[in-house]
Write a protein that holds these residues in place. Structure first.
Motif, PDB file in Angstrom:
ATOM      1  N   VAL A  24       0.366  -1.236   0.015  1.00 17.16           N
ATOM      2  CA  VAL A  24      -0.254  -0.507  -0.095  1.00 17.16           C
ATOM      3  C   VAL A  24       1.465   1.316   0.318  1.00 17.16           C
ATOM      4  CG1 VAL A  24      -1.485   1.425   1.712  1.00 17.16           C
ATOM      5  CG2 VAL A  24      -1.939  -1.213   1.563  1.00 17.16           C
ATOM      6  N   ARG A  25       1.649   1.131   0.970  1.00 20.14           N
ATOM      7  CA  ARG A  25       2.430   2.530   0.839  1.00 20.14           C
ATOM      8  C   ARG A  25       3.131   2.503  -0.156  1.00 20.14           C
ATOM      9  NH1 ARG A  25       3.995   0.346   5.987  1.00 20.14           N
ATOM     10  NH2 ARG A  25       5.772  -1.085   5.056  1.00 20.14           N
ATOM     11  N   ILE A  26       3.624   1.505  -0.711  1.00 21.99           N
ATOM     12  CA  ILE A  26       4.172   1.656  -3.412  1.00 21.99           C
ATOM     13  C   ILE A  26       4.066   1.978  -3.715  1.00 21.99           C
ATOM     14  CG2 ILE A  26       5.309   0.315  -4.702  1.00 21.99           C
ATOM     15  CD1 ILE A  26       6.758  -1.067  -2.612  1.00 21.99           C
ATOM     16  N   TRP A  27       2.215   1.801  -3.199  1.00 23.52           N
ATOM     17  CA  TRP A  27       0.955   2.260  -4.699  1.00 23.52           C
ATOM     18  C   TRP A  27       0.952   3.955  -4.247  1.00 23.52           C
ATOM     19  CZ3 TRP A  27      -2.478   0.096  -7.948  1.00 23.52           C
ATOM     20  CH2 TRP A  27      -3.078   0.985  -8.424  1.00 23.52           C
ATOM     21  N   ASN A  28       0.784   4.110  -2.434  1.00 21.49           N
ATOM     22  CA  ASN A  28       0.887   5.544  -2.590  1.00 21.49           C
ATOM     23  C   ASN A  28       1.767   7.038  -2.791  1.00 21.49           C
ATOM     24  OD1 ASN A  28      -1.937   5.036  -1.267  1.00 21.49           O
ATOM     25  ND2 ASN A  28      -0.969   4.905   0.832  1.00 21.49           N
ATOM     26  N   GLU A  29       2.882   5.638  -3.024  1.00 24.09           N
ATOM     27  CA  GLU A  29       4.446   6.654  -3.685  1.00 24.09           C
ATOM     28  C   GLU A  29       3.775   6.862  -5.138  1.00 24.09           C
ATOM     29  OE1 GLU A  29       7.244   4.794  -2.222  1.00 24.09           O
ATOM     30  OE2 GLU A  29       7.516   5.303  -0.414  1.00 24.09           O
ATOM     31  N   ARG A  30       3.471   5.775  -6.594  1.00 24.38           N
ATOM     32  CA  ARG A  30       3.393   5.551  -7.347  1.00 24.38           C
ATOM     33  C   ARG A  30       1.621   6.293  -8.179  1.00 24.38           C
ATOM     34  NH1 ARG A  30       6.219  -0.184  -9.190  1.00 24.38           N
ATOM     35  NH2 ARG A  30       8.458   0.408  -7.336  1.00 24.38           N
ATOM     36  N   PRO A  32      -0.440   8.578  -6.867  1.00 27.37           N
ATOM     37  CA  PRO A  32      -1.228   9.278  -5.561  1.00 27.37           C
ATOM     38  C   PRO A  32      -2.868   9.683  -6.225  1.00 27.37           C
ATOM     39  CG  PRO A  32       0.972   9.883  -6.679  1.00 27.37           C
ATOM     40  CD  PRO A  32       1.201   9.086  -6.967  1.00 27.37           C
ATOM     41  N   ASP A  33      -2.519   9.444  -7.538  1.00 27.17           N
ATOM     42  CA  ASP A  33      -3.881   9.867  -8.077  1.00 27.17           C
ATOM     43  C   ASP A  33      -4.686   9.429  -8.093  1.00 27.17           C
ATOM     44  OD1 ASP A  33      -2.355   8.743  -9.833  1.00 27.17           O
ATOM     45  OD2 ASP A  33      -3.526   8.755 -11.010  1.00 27.17           O
ATOM     46  N   VAL A  34      -4.837   7.979  -7.830  1.00 30.21           N
ATOM     47  CA  VAL A  34      -5.837   7.237  -6.601  1.00 30.21           C
ATOM     48  C   VAL A  34      -5.701   6.325  -6.276  1.00 30.21           C
ATOM     49  CG1 VAL A  34      -6.515   4.832  -8.029  1.00 30.21           C
ATOM     50  CG2 VAL A  34      -5.467   6.717  -9.937  1.00 30.21           C
ATOM     51  N   PRO A  35      -6.143   7.008  -4.729  1.00 32.48           N
ATOM     52  CA  PRO A  35      -6.558   6.349  -3.503  1.00 32.48           C
ATOM     53  C   PRO A  35      -6.540   4.753  -3.476  1.00 32.48           C
ATOM     54  CG  PRO A  35      -8.086   8.397  -3.781  1.00 32.48           C
ATOM     55  CD  PRO A  35      -7.719   8.007  -5.064  1.00 32.48           C
ATOM     56  N   LEU A  36      -5.868   4.337  -2.763  1.00 36.12           N
ATOM     57  CA  LEU A  36      -6.207   2.163  -2.105  1.00 36.12           C
ATOM     58  C   LEU A  36      -7.242   2.042  -1.421  1.00 36.12           C
ATOM     59  CD1 LEU A  36      -3.584  -0.189  -2.781  1.00 36.12           C
ATOM     60  CD2 LEU A  36      -5.407  -0.625  -0.386  1.00 36.12           C
TER      61      LEU A  36
END
Length: 258
Positions: A24-30, A32-36
């Motif tokens: 989830v942390r990597i997703w938020n870094e890459r 940020p335009d799409v909330p998980l």
């Protein structure tokens, strides 16, 4: 995803014991335009959540129905037996199923281990959930075999656990509907597989990544060009060297006397 409409979020389901935090942390870094959005579901309901469209992907326990779901195995967990702190099992570093033959082994209805036949003696009735079974272990009613992550999830000060060496193991996988492999699903697959930020598999990069890459030439532009450095070295050092060589050659040539 078609047109300019941006997705509202990426919905990731996960089963108890699985910790999706690092991904989830990597997703938020890459992205940020799409909330998980995280959705916790019971292990037995994860496949139905995916088939019903209530999540885009899920971290599940194997097996899954491969006729409708795709799955990437991630890791396999160690199976442990949970016991009271003062149980005789605690004197060993690990235990075998045969050593539990005279013990009552609780078998909850939501058990995620694929037993042919659980070892030990059966309890009077099966607990409804793993959480209920943990309470019974604390009460001295019996022991409980679970994946190690569930033992950690249900940690209690009066209980401990030891590896159960010859028990079934639980595999964890990333799964999603086979006919719904969207760009966002592909992004998350890349994260769990360890792809770098530049591994886009031929499709357009998210805007956030494009902005980051746009800054790189500016840093490079501040550096002195290599050609200028070489030309300065050639123009001065090279000429001086040539002059010294010529002078040395003249000095070393003997003069003929008349």
């Amino acid at each position: 995803m078609t047109g300019s409409q941006a997705p509202s979020s990426f919905r990731l389901a996960y089963v108890p014991g699985v910790t999706p935090g690092k991904w989830v942390r990597i997703w938020n870094e890459r992205r940020p335009d799409v909330p998980l959005t995280l959705v916790q579901v019971p292990a037995a309901e994860a496949s139905e959540v995916l088939r019903g469209g209530d999540a885009d992907a899920a971290l599940v326990r194997l097996p899954v129905d491969r006729t409708v779901l795709s799955a990437i195995p991630l890791y396999t967990e160690t199976t442990v037996v949970m016991v009271p702190n003062d149980h005789v099992v605690t004197v060993a570093d690990q235990v075998s199923a045969a050593e539990l033959a005279d013990e009552v082994l609780l078998h909850p209805l939501d058990d995620v281990l694929d037993w042919d036949r659980p070892p030990g003696l059966p309890a009077f009735e099966r607990p409804a959930t793993t959480a209920d079974a943990v309470e019974l272990v604390a009460a001295g009613i019996g022991l409980l075999a679970v994946p190690q992550s569930l033992a950690r999830l249900h940690h209690r000060k009066d209980l401990t656990y030891r590896p159960l060496v010859d028990a079934p193991e639980s595999g964890v996988a990333l799964s999603w509907p086979e006919d719904a492999t969207t760009d966002l699903v592909d992004d998350f697959i890349g994260i769990v597989r360890g792809r770098t930020v530049n591994s886009t598999r031929g499709r357009a990069k998210p805007e956030a990544e494009t902005r980051q890459e746009g800054k790189r030439p500016e840093k490079g532009g501040a550096r002195k060009p290599a050609t200028g450095k070489s030309s300065r070295g050639t123009g001065s050092g090279g000429g001086a060297k040539g002059a010294r060589t010529t002078k040395g050659a003249q000095r070393g040539k003997p003069r003929r006397r008349s």
